[in-house]
Design a protein around this motif. Structure first.
Motif, mmCIF file in Angstrom:
data_model
loop_
_atom_site.group_PDB
_atom_site.id
_atom_site.type_symbol
_atom_site.label_atom_id
_atom_site.label_comp_id
_atom_site.label_asym_id
_atom_site.label_seq_id
_atom_site.Cartn_x
_atom_site.Cartn_y
_atom_site.Cartn_z
ATOM 1 N N GLU A 51 4.585 6.471 -0.799
ATOM 2 C CA GLU A 51 5.172 6.779 0.504
ATOM 3 C C GLU A 51 6.523 6.059 0.646
ATOM 4 O O GLU A 51 6.925 5.292 -0.223
ATOM 5 C CB GLU A 51 4.235 6.331 1.623
ATOM 6 N N LYS A 52 7.195 6.297 1.788
ATOM 7 C CA LYS A 52 8.438 5.570 2.073
ATOM 8 C C LYS A 52 8.068 4.115 2.335
ATOM 9 O O LYS A 52 7.318 3.825 3.277
ATOM 10 C CB LYS A 52 9.121 6.176 3.286
ATOM 11 N N ARG A 102 0.831 -1.206 0.000
ATOM 12 C CA ARG A 102 0.000 0.000 0.000
ATOM 13 C C ARG A 102 0.869 1.260 0.000
ATOM 14 O O ARG A 102 0.584 2.225 -0.716
ATOM 15 C CB ARG A 102 -0.914 -0.002 1.231
ATOM 16 N N ARG A 103 1.958 1.240 0.799
ATOM 17 C CA ARG A 103 2.861 2.399 0.851
ATOM 18 C C ARG A 103 3.585 2.594 -0.471
ATOM 19 O O ARG A 103 3.783 3.728 -0.926
ATOM 20 C CB ARG A 103 3.869 2.232 1.994
#
Length: 285
Positions: free
Chosen positions: A23-24, A17-18
């Protein structure tokens, strides 16, 4: 072993999901035995028998039942925390909704006062971390003086962890009481949608913000309201302290200014109460 597979799947799902969200990523890391402090019986293998809890592969364990069990027990998680063991039993129960209530309230969260409502109620900020700060510093120095890997250091770390746990439990208990009071009295509860993580970058206020536990209070109020049939709304926090709740004019204030005095309409009120009125207005608009 079923629960271990679920935990692994949850970690990888969060990782993907990240990655998808830009995202990181933070690839899931191997957890050694020292960090694995709980295990779960997902279907069976546990049974309550009076003052004992029967656990598969372990046997009978004496226990203190905090409150009578309700509903159908689905899972049992054994948690080890600072030398104590807890059995967390999750059960499926029907929600107990409270009688309908048309009253609504706006809640302004702060540092000097934990929460101020639009009805003029002030909930003091207990500042449990500040109260225990001297003892925490002394215990931290004690840990620093011990040789790494020694038994004396492990004992000192354990004593320090117990005090941190005590402070966290004090804060949790207070927020439970405040949130329960709000849910029992109001049908609509409005908070600001604060970026708490961003606000903690202000090093002058970071410790006080963390010590207040704003996010915890909002979280506790939200889940209590959901089961009680009440509503919690979070509104845009922009200019809630600066706007006049009477006429809508922006009245500039510094952080030290604790009174709201509108030169346009003459409205005078406590700064936080004025903000709570603005929060309520946005929630009911």
């Amino acid at each position: 072993m079923q629960d271990v597979a679920k935990r692994l799947d949850k970690a990888f799902q969060a990782f993907y999901r990240r990655v998808k969200g830009g995202e990181k990523p933070g690839f899931p890391r191997f957890k050694p035995a020292s960090q694995y402090d709980s295990f779960t019986y997902p279907q069976g293998g546990y049974k309550l028998d009076g003052k004992k809890l029967k656990l598969s592969k372990i046997g009978d364990v004496r226990m203190k039942l905090h409150r009578p069990l309700e509903g159908k027990v689905k899972t049992c998680t054994i948690i080890q925390k600072n030398g104590k063991y807890y059995a967390c039993l999750s059960a499926e129960v029907e929600p107990k909704q409270l009688p309908y209530c048309a009253d609504a309230v706006g809640v302004d969260l702060g540092v000097r006062t934990l929460a101020v409502t639009s009805d003029g109620e002030h909930f003091k900020s207990p500042a449990y971390l500040r109260a225990s700060e001297k003892r925490l510093k002394r215990l931290q120095r004690s840990v620093s003086r011990k040789k790494k890997g020694s038994n004396r250091r492990k004992k000192a770390v354990h004593v320090l962890a117990r005090l941190h746990e005590h402070v966290a439990n004090q804060r949790k208990d207070y927020n439970h009481k405040v949130s329960r009071g709000l849910v029992n009295r109001y049908g609509l509860i409005a908070f600001e949608d604060l970026n708490v993580l961003g606000m903690t970058k202000n090093h002058n206020l970071a410790k006080s913000i963390v010590d207040s536990g704003w996010s915890q209070l909002v979280s506790f109020t939200t889940y209590k309201a959901e089961s009680a049939g009440r509503v919690v709304k979070q509104v845009d926090p922009r200019n809630t302290s600066q706007l006049c709740s009477s006429c809508g004019v922006v009245v500039k204030k510094l952080l030290k200014d604790r009174k709201h005095h509108c030169l346009c309409c003459g409205y005078v009120a406590d700064r936080d109460e004025n903000a709570a009125f603005n929060i309520l207005k946005r929630a009911t608009a």
